[in-house]
Write an enzyme that holds these catalytic residues in place. Structure first.
Site, short mmCIF file in Angstrom:
data_model
loop_
_atom_site.label_atom_id
_atom_site.label_comp_id
_atom_site.label_asym_id
_atom_site.label_seq_id
_atom_site.Cartn_x
_atom_site.Cartn_y
_atom_site.Cartn_z
N ASP A 538 -9.62 4.48 -49.79
CA ASP A 538 -9.66 5.38 -48.64
C ASP A 538 -8.22 5.74 -48.31
O ASP A 538 -7.38 4.86 -48.18
CB ASP A 538 -10.33 4.71 -47.44
CG ASP A 538 -10.71 5.71 -46.34
OD1 ASP A 538 -9.88 6.60 -46.04
OD2 ASP A 538 -11.81 5.60 -45.80
N LYS A 562 -5.98 2.19 -43.82
CA LYS A 562 -7.22 1.47 -43.56
C LYS A 562 -7.48 0.34 -44.55
O LYS A 562 -7.85 -0.78 -44.15
CB LYS A 562 -8.40 2.44 -43.57
CG LYS A 562 -8.55 3.27 -42.32
CD LYS A 562 -9.81 4.10 -42.35
CE LYS A 562 -9.99 4.86 -41.04
NZ LYS A 562 -11.21 5.70 -41.05
N ASP A 610 -18.21 11.20 -45.67
CA ASP A 610 -18.87 11.97 -44.62
C ASP A 610 -18.96 13.46 -44.92
O ASP A 610 -19.06 14.28 -44.01
CB ASP A 610 -18.14 11.77 -43.28
CG ASP A 610 -16.66 12.10 -43.36
OD1 ASP A 610 -16.23 12.63 -44.40
OD2 ASP A 610 -15.94 11.83 -42.38
N CYS A 667 -17.86 39.18 -37.01
CA CYS A 667 -17.75 40.11 -35.88
C CYS A 667 -18.11 39.45 -34.56
O CYS A 667 -17.57 39.81 -33.52
CB CYS A 667 -18.65 41.33 -36.13
SG CYS A 667 -18.03 42.38 -37.45
#
Length: 1102
Positions: A538, A562, A610, A667
């Site tokens: 990670d 981490k 995730d 838009c």
């Protein structure tokens, strides 16, 4: 009658504890601010500090509960280490509650934790808002439940036994549910309101009201019928998907002119609970696994029988490790008695003598349709030899509908095999099961505190008996040896424990889900032998919000990587843990690290990421290397687990997940917003344009010759805005002081919230009609109004403060937060008067917007000449890169979790100011972080459940269980809803070959060839000889290396090249020296010279 009505915290607890909004942001996104405030003001008492108790306590402490009482006078044994991650080996011999309290305090120092002797439990119970029991025999628990009811304290029971668990909830005779589902009910835009009785309200075509008869709504912002703008709600009657009526006589009101929103009011619901004493004999079951619904009464009896056995034999210790046949028979005898006492053998019973309560299953399910993805699911399987009684239960439930389930039940005999299996694991605590049970129970605690979401009604039983070995291990295999793994060995045997210990496994992601997985793995002993290991990768660092959903990190870990922090925490849980911590992103750029040699060393992968993009990449690498992948996902209280087994199941990419982020029309964002989500997304894109893209373009101009050439070669209409940005950034608005940054911010305010709106209103003036004669400013087109800057308006000044500080960061200048400084500078800013431009074209749809862009790029004649001239003039004005050698701006990436960087402040204020332009509800910093950071709502309860379910699948994979035993899982703890399904089997393809035997293959198959030193020509011939198929096309990654249709000269040049050289020369890719195998994609013709789809080729080249 006992009444427990929740509106915020149950009891007055003195001063209100202020919420640390950043730390608890993900929890607020899931539960709402009021619910989190109630949690911060509440205290919970937990009886029992073994595995399940520790999991519940951990979840509540991370959620920021105000106080926690722990009751457990027992001494810690080595066996407790099997499922209690708070204990260390040095704690053996200490009191469970005291050791647990010390570790929990380290997780969240703001939580008040008390250790309470068992003899004082009743005397102090009234000072707590919820009581949770994780141990105790039935008569004792019945007594405690009655004591709780007398004091208005909700009672929850949660226990696990081996691979089975139970959760029970009793919130009193009348409990108030504030919000049954927790699903957001945002503002819906009103199209029209009739002058009638009753009045009909129609919403805009782009939205659906989602209401049912009897729902209540509040109207606001209505123009022309201002009498309807009131706090009192209207009760609606639905007349269509886009319309409803309200009981209001509007015939004498003014005509509805425009605008307005309605908000659905969450209606409270009173829920009745039976006491534990009643519920034991007249149980109401929540549906867990539909394929095992008929097991509920048998599990209900089995748990009571084990409790009675322990009571008569004086405690849990009497159940010896290994679960002897004698003990199973004694438990079975108690179960038979209970089965008769409860009347389960008497046939179908009416409500007069106490029904099962199965007719209420549908009510417990609620709205969980967002969790279930039937495209991946097949019918769930069952454990052979279990559930074979004549007892039948049929449940038909439409998720998300108000229809009740249709249930029929025929009574039968006790499932004695099931009871024996439960008894065999009666003394066993497994970390994954404790995590699941603790997650579900802790969510029930939060419901009891806040009134948010639907409570269990009332018994919930789970079993994962399909994890058990097909052949029970011998008594010699399960005998206790003084190990922390003895309880796990009692079910699976010593050989299986050795297999777990020697396992090498990869975990991708060390966030909330990764932390739960890793904690479970080291407690199971995975990779804890000298020849085993867990690799975790990670690239993220620990941020403040991580502390609420990621149990391995503490305050001292903030801003640290981490994975090293996780490795330290895991070794404190189990010193034998072999953790290989990497700080790498798992993607195509790191294939030199995670190469074929790495994959050959591991047994499988846990995906704890995730995003769908990350999952798809992990999935592709697992399929290429034929490794199992267990994937978990979570979103608030919802979660899912999917397992992909080599040569058996489909792959993750075989089905399409819904898009993670809804695309919004260009838009709508640029000119015609009508909802807060539009203004927020516009603000995020404005942030990206001003503080990321602009400095990146400047740096590219100053340092990249190719960028300068590309500007000159691009069409003039596309070139002009880039050059104008460069000119403004390097000349007109290049600040040399912070004062200049404030000047720039004030001009940005004028441009974004005044001049742009004035030009839009000039092009489309109020009162304008369409060609059909309808008002132009109607429906989703809300007529905007320009803002007049007001230095006394805090919102206006907040925008200036944020924008000026961000501009200073981009240019390397020192910022400022003193508002008096800003007010002094703003007095001297000269703002040019606005002059509208004639002939400005503004697109009304995305197609028109794209067509206008194409037309600008294809302009000829006078317009094109004017653009060319303007570009040349700008190029002359711009300083040359040589004159600014070494000068660079600092691009800013949106950082969602920093309170000092003004990122969320800018997005929130910009969105709110644009909302003021259009009469849309304003936004706050919390919403800005959510949208700008693309945050997924999170809560530790669902994270723990997903992590536990994933680790249960590992048991099955290592035993090479059939696909029918594996389970995809989908759940929503809010409702609550649980669903399990068998993974879809991989499709088999058949190809006719020039040989006698056809090729039968699935997505997991590969052609494997030894190609060391082999040229392309030799490779093609050898493949044809071996496989009886002819390659017509060969590619590596995105590079086409060979195809029959290529020019003869190219083919001749390539055929003589060795494969490695071919990839380097043609593909422009250098294969890392550590990589010995490469993957080719091929197209072939079969025996009939027809094009066929075939597997890839894995070629060994070194």
């Amino acid at each position: 009658m006992v009444t427990m009505e929740v509106d915020g915290a149950n009891n007055s607890l003195g001063s209100v504890k202020e919420i640390d909004e950043l730390r608890y942001s993900r929890l607020i996104y899931t539960l709402g601010r009021e619910a989190v405030q109630a949690i911060h003001q509440s205290k919970v008492l937990i009886l029992g500090c073994k595995g399940v108790g520790a999991e519940i306590a951990k979840n509540l402490v991370l959620c920021g509960i105000r106080g926690l009482g722990l009751v457990d006078d027992e001494v810690i044994s080595t066996g407790d280490l099997a499922a209690q991650f708070l204990f260390t080996e040095s704690d053996v011999g200490r009191i469970r509650a005291a050791a647990s309290a010390a570790r929990l305090k380290e997780m969240n120092s703001s939580v008040e934790i008390a250790v309470i002797p068992a003899v004082e439990l009743k005397s102090c119970l009234a000072s707590y808002q919820v009581f949770v029991a994780t141990t105790g025999n039935v008569p004792y628990l019945v007594e405690i439940d009655l004591h709780c009811r007398s004091h208005g304290v909700p009672f929850i029971l949660a226990t696990s036994r081996g691979l089975c668990s139970q959760v029970f909830a009793d919130f009193g005779d009348s409990f108030c549910v504030v919000d049954e589902t927790g699903e957001p009910s945002g503002a819906i835009l009103v199209e029209s309101i009739t002058q009638d009785f009753p009045a009909t309200v129609t919403v805009v075509e782009e939205q659906r009201h989602g209401l049912e008869d009897g729902d209540q709504v509040v109207l606001s912002g209505i123009k022309g019928m201002e009498e309807l703008n009131r706090e009192a709600p209207f009760t609606v009657s639905v007349s269509g998907t886009s319309s409803f009526t309200i009981p209001e006589d509007t015939r004498n009101f003014g005509r509805h002119l425009s605008g307005g929103y309605f908000y659905k009011i969450k209606q409270r619901k009173l829920v009745h609970f039976r006491s534990l004493e009643e519920a034991l004999y007249s149980p109401k079951f929540c549906l867990s696994d539909p394929a095992k619904a008929d097991r509920n009464p048998h599990l209900h009896v089995a748990f009571q029988a084990i409790s009675e056995f322990e009571r008569r034999k004086c405690g849990e210790a009497c159940v010896s490790v290994g679960g002897s046949q004698v003990i199973e028979e004694e438990v079975l005898e108690y179960a038979r008695e209970l089965w008769e006492q409860l009347g389960f053998s008497e046939g179908a019973r009416g409500s007069s003598n106490g029904s099962f309560g199965m007719e209420e299953i549908a009510e417990a399910v609620g709205d969980g349709s967002a969790v279930i993805d039937g495209s991946r699911a097949q019918t769930s399987g069952v454990v052979p030899g279990v559930g074979g009684s004549s007892n039948e239960l049929e449940v038909t439930i439409e998720a998300g509908s108000s229809r009740k389930g249709t249930v029929s039940r025929e009574a039968g005999s006790l499932d004695e095999e099931l009871v024996k299996l439960v008894a065999r694991g009666a003394h066993v605590l497994l970390s994954p099961v404790a995590a699941i049970t603790g997650g579900i129970a802790a969510q029930e605690v939060l419901k009891a505190i806040s009134g948010i979401f639907s409570p269990l009604n009332q018994w919930l039983y789970f079993d994962w008996l399909e994890c058990l070995p097909s052949n029970a291990p011998s008594p010699e295999e399960t005998v206790a040896g003084g190990s922390r793994y003895d309880l796990q060995i009692a079910l699976f045997g010593r050989k299986f424990q050795e297999l777990l210990g020697s396992l090498q496994w990869l975990v991708v992601g060390a966030g909330g889900l990764g932390s739960e997985i890793l904690k479970n793995l080291v407690m199971m002993g995975v990779g804890c032998n000298p020849d085993g290991n867990i690799t975790v990768t990670d690239m993220d660092r620990v941020s403040r919000p991580n502390l609420v959903n990621q149990l391995l990190y503490q305050l001292e870990d903030l801003d640290r990587p981490k994975t090293p922090a996780a490795a330290r925490a895991l070794r404190s849980i189990n010193p034998a843990a072999q953790i290989h911590a990497l700080q790498e992103k798992f993607d195509a750029d790191t294939e030199g690290i995670f190469d074929s040699s790495f994959f050959s060393s591991i047994a499988g992968v846990f995906s704890a990421v995730d995003s769908a993009q990350a999952r798809l990449y992990i999935d592709s690498r697992c399929v290429t290397n034929r490794k199992p992948m267990i994937d978990g996902g979570k979103n608030g209280t919802k979660g899912s687990v999917q397992v992909f087994v080599p040569f058996q199941s489909e792959m993750y990419a075989s089905s399409n997940d819904p898009p993670e982020h809804k695309e919004m029309p260009i838009c709508t964002l640029k000119n015609f917003p009508y909802a807060a989500e539009h203004t927020l997304q516009w603000a995020v894109e404005t942030f990206e344009t001003l503080f990321k893209k602009r400095p990146l373009d400047v740096n590219a101009y100053l340092s990249n010759r190719d960028f300068q050439d590309s500007i000159r070669k691009s069409p003039p209409a596309s070139r002009l805005p880039i050059l104008e940005t460069l000119r403004d950034a390097l000349l007109r608005h290049r600040p040399l002081s912070f004062e200049a940054c404030v000047h720039w911010a004030r001009l940005q305010f004028e441009d974004l919230f005044a001049n742009t709106i004035k030009q839009l209103c000039f092009t489309f003036p109020p009162g304008m009609t369409t060609t059909a004669g309808a008002p132009f400013w109607s429906g989703t087109k809300r007529a905007p109004a320009p803002l007049l800057f007001d230095p006394l308006n805090p919102l206006h000044v907040d925008f200036i403060v944020a924008a000026a500080n961000l501009q200073a960061t981009v240019y390397g200048l020192k910022g400022c937060q003193e508002r008096s400084v800003f007010l002094d500078i703003l007095q001297n800013v000269e703002v040019p008067a606005f002059e509208p431009k004639e002939g400005v074209k503004i697109a009304l749809s995305d197609n028109e917007y794209r067509n206008m862009g194409n037309q600008r790029n294809m302009r000829h004649g006078a317009e094109d000449t004017a653009a060319v001239d303007a570009c040349e003039k700008l190029l002359q004005e711009l300083p040359t890169p040589a004159t600014l050698a070494g000068y660079r701006l600092t691009p800013i990436d949106f950082q969602k979790d920093d309170e000092r960087n003004f990122h969320a402040e800018f997005v929130a204020t910009a969105a709110s100011l644009r909302a003021c332009n259009y009469g849309i509800p304003v936004s706050d910093k919390l919403q800005a972080r959510f949208v700008g950071g693309k945050i997924i709502p999170g809560i530790i309860t669902s994270t723990a459940v997903v992590g536990g379910l994933m680790c249960l699948e590992l048991y099955k994979i290592l035993q090479q269980k059939p696909l029918a035993d594996h389970k995809h899982a989908y759940f929503n703890l809010a409702v609550p809803l649980f669903a399990f399904a068998e993974p879809v089997r991989a499709v088999q393809n058949t190809v006719a070959r020039r040989q006698d035997t056809p090729l039968v293959w699935t997505l997991w198959d590969r052609f494997e060839m030894d190609c060391v030193g082999m040229t392309l020509e030799t490779f093609l011939a050898e493949f044809k000889r071996q496989q009886g198929l002819e390659i017509t096309m060969l590619s590596f990654g995105k590079s086409l290396l060979y195809a029959e249709f290529l020019p003869r000269k190219k083919l001749q040049d390539r055929l003589s090249l060795p494969l490695l050289e071919l990839i380097t020369v043609i593909g422009k890719v250098t294969i890392p020296a550590t990589e010995s195998r490469i993957n080719f994609s091929i197209s072939c013709t079969d025996a009939n010279d027809e094009d066929v789809e075939v597997p890839d080729v894995v070629a060994r080249v070194r």
